[in-house]
Design a protein around this motif. Structure first.
Motif, short mmCIF file in Angstrom:
data_model
loop_
_atom_site.label_atom_id
_atom_site.label_comp_id
_atom_site.label_asym_id
_atom_site.label_seq_id
_atom_site.Cartn_x
_atom_site.Cartn_y
_atom_site.Cartn_z
N ASP A 70 0.30 -0.83 0.16
CA ASP A 70 -0.11 -0.20 0.24
C ASP A 70 1.23 0.54 -0.03
OD1 ASP A 70 -2.42 -1.23 0.27
OD2 ASP A 70 -2.14 -1.33 2.65
N SER A 71 1.86 1.05 0.55
CA SER A 71 2.87 2.36 0.98
C SER A 71 3.43 2.75 -0.55
CB SER A 71 3.96 2.34 1.98
OG SER A 71 3.01 1.81 3.28
N VAL A 72 3.91 1.58 -1.02
CA VAL A 72 4.51 2.15 -2.84
C VAL A 72 3.74 2.59 -3.52
CG1 VAL A 72 6.09 1.14 -4.30
CG2 VAL A 72 6.52 0.60 -1.85
N ILE A 73 2.89 1.71 -3.78
CA ILE A 73 1.41 2.15 -4.56
C ILE A 73 0.73 3.65 -4.21
CG2 ILE A 73 -0.91 1.89 -5.15
CD1 ILE A 73 -0.70 -0.44 -4.69
N VAL A 74 0.47 4.61 -2.91
CA VAL A 74 0.09 5.82 -2.60
C VAL A 74 1.11 6.40 -2.75
CG1 VAL A 74 -0.15 6.86 -0.80
CG2 VAL A 74 -1.29 4.66 -1.21
N GLY A 75 2.28 5.91 -2.68
CA GLY A 75 3.69 6.90 -2.69
C GLY A 75 3.75 7.24 -3.73
N LEU A 76 3.61 6.27 -5.35
CA LEU A 76 4.41 6.62 -6.81
C LEU A 76 2.78 7.26 -7.34
CD1 LEU A 76 5.86 3.25 -7.82
CD2 LEU A 76 7.25 5.18 -6.80
N LYS A 77 1.70 6.25 -6.71
CA LYS A 77 0.46 7.29 -7.39
C LYS A 77 -0.24 8.70 -7.15
CE LYS A 77 -0.80 3.89 -10.47
NZ LYS A 77 -0.45 3.67 -11.77
N ASP A 78 0.54 8.95 -5.73
CA ASP A 78 0.35 10.40 -5.28
C ASP A 78 1.21 11.13 -5.00
OD1 ASP A 78 -2.85 11.25 -4.13
OD2 ASP A 78 -1.01 11.88 -1.98
N LEU A 79 2.34 10.86 -4.39
CA LEU A 79 2.79 11.53 -3.40
C LEU A 79 3.94 11.81 -4.15
CD1 LEU A 79 3.77 9.84 0.16
CD2 LEU A 79 2.26 12.37 -0.03
N LEU A 80 4.18 11.31 -5.66
CA LEU A 80 4.92 11.02 -6.45
C LEU A 80 4.41 11.10 -7.83
CD1 LEU A 80 8.64 9.42 -4.42
CD2 LEU A 80 7.41 12.30 -4.00
N LYS A 81 3.24 11.53 -7.89
CA LYS A 81 2.83 10.63 -8.93
C LYS A 81 3.77 12.16 -10.25
CE LYS A 81 -1.49 13.79 -8.05
NZ LYS A 81 -2.74 13.70 -8.48
N ASP A 82 4.23 13.02 -9.56
CA ASP A 82 4.56 14.02 -10.99
C ASP A 82 6.10 13.84 -11.03
OD1 ASP A 82 1.75 15.09 -11.60
OD2 ASP A 82 2.13 16.88 -9.68
N HIS A 83 6.53 13.40 -10.39
CA HIS A 83 7.47 12.87 -10.47
C HIS A 83 8.03 12.17 -9.67
CE1 HIS A 83 12.37 15.07 -9.92
NE2 HIS A 83 12.53 14.05 -10.33
N ALA A 84 7.99 11.10 -10.07
CA ALA A 84 8.46 9.65 -10.02
C ALA A 84 9.70 9.52 -9.16
CB ALA A 84 8.54 8.32 -11.09
#
Length: 249
Positions: A70-84
């Motif tokens: 969950d943490s990785v999915i949220v991190g990539l899809k929300d927190l860092l969605k504009d700059h992976a």
């Protein structure tokens, strides 16, 4: 280089503090998205039937009410969605992830999810219970981790593979070196169960997990850790057994 950190011991675990110091030696753009509470042995669990809450703890440090995946999915899809991120580091786990352990490890799962979503990922774990009793030598992971990660990044690895790094529970200057290893297999069952009486009637169970040594061959992750080496094992998610596949065909 942007780095995303996660783990399965929880965002406040000692291993996460160690991982943050390791990452700080590699980049000044480090983000954390990890479970709020311990999720050891969560494997690749995903919270499909419960909402996942995201909480900001400090600048670029967040936790979720869910699993490492969950943490990785949220991190990539929300927190860092504009700059992976360019790299995901999962750990440093309090305890080894060797042999059969890798299939239910939340630390490994965090790295596998990063790989699945296109980000090079490394899982890091610190063994315990092999070189002697006492407190875990977190300084071993902290001292050796940055160079190992730099060396691995300079070499590179396939996009469908993660790297699992296990540090022996030995002092930094007692580490004998680094071995590139394959996943080992133990010759005994690690799991057990304790059946107890419930005060109001009936029974309940405590699941147990041992950490004794087996007798693995040279070249395996188990043998490397037993012998005081850092183990680096390439892992991937294809579980197909080719010999059986051909036999069944």
């Amino acid at each position: 280089m942007r780095i995303l950190l996660t783990n399965d011991d929880g965002v406040r675990a000692e291993g996460m503090s160690v991982l943050r110091r390791i990452a700080a030696k590699l980049s000044d753009d480090v983000w954390v998205c990890a479970p709020e509470t311990e999720q050891s042995a969560a494997s690749r669990g995903v919270s499909l039937h419960n909402p996942v809450r995201l909480k900001k703890l400090e600048d670029r440090v967040f936790c979720v009410s869910g699993t490492p995946t969950d943490s990785v999915i949220v991190g990539l899809k929300d927190l860092l969605k504009d700059h992976a991120p360019d790299l995901i580091l999962s750990g440093v786990n309090r305890g080894q992830n060797l042999a059969e352990d890798v299939t239910f490890s939340g630390t490994i799962a965090g790295a596998l999810q990063g790989m699945q979503m296109g980000i090079p990922s490394i899982a890091l774990s610190l063994a315990r219970g092999f070189q002697g009793a006492g407190s875990l030598p977190w300084e071993t992971a902290e001292q050796h981790g940055p160079k190992i990660i730099k060396d691995l990044l300079s070499k590179g690895w396939p996009a469908n593979v993660i790297l699992s790094v296990n540090f022996p529970d030995a002092a930094p200057d007692a580490v004998k070196g680094v071995q590139i290893t394959r996943q080992g297999h133990r010759d005994f069952q690690m799991t057990g169960v304790e059946k107890r009486d419930y005060p109001r009637g009936g029974h309940y169970f405590w699941l147990t997990y041992g950490a004794k040594k087996s007798n693995p061959p040279v070249g395996t992750d188990l043998r490397a850790i037993y012998d005081g080496y850092i183990s680096v094992t390439p892992l991937y998610t294809d579980l197909t057994h080719e010999d059986t596949l051909r036999a069944l065909e």
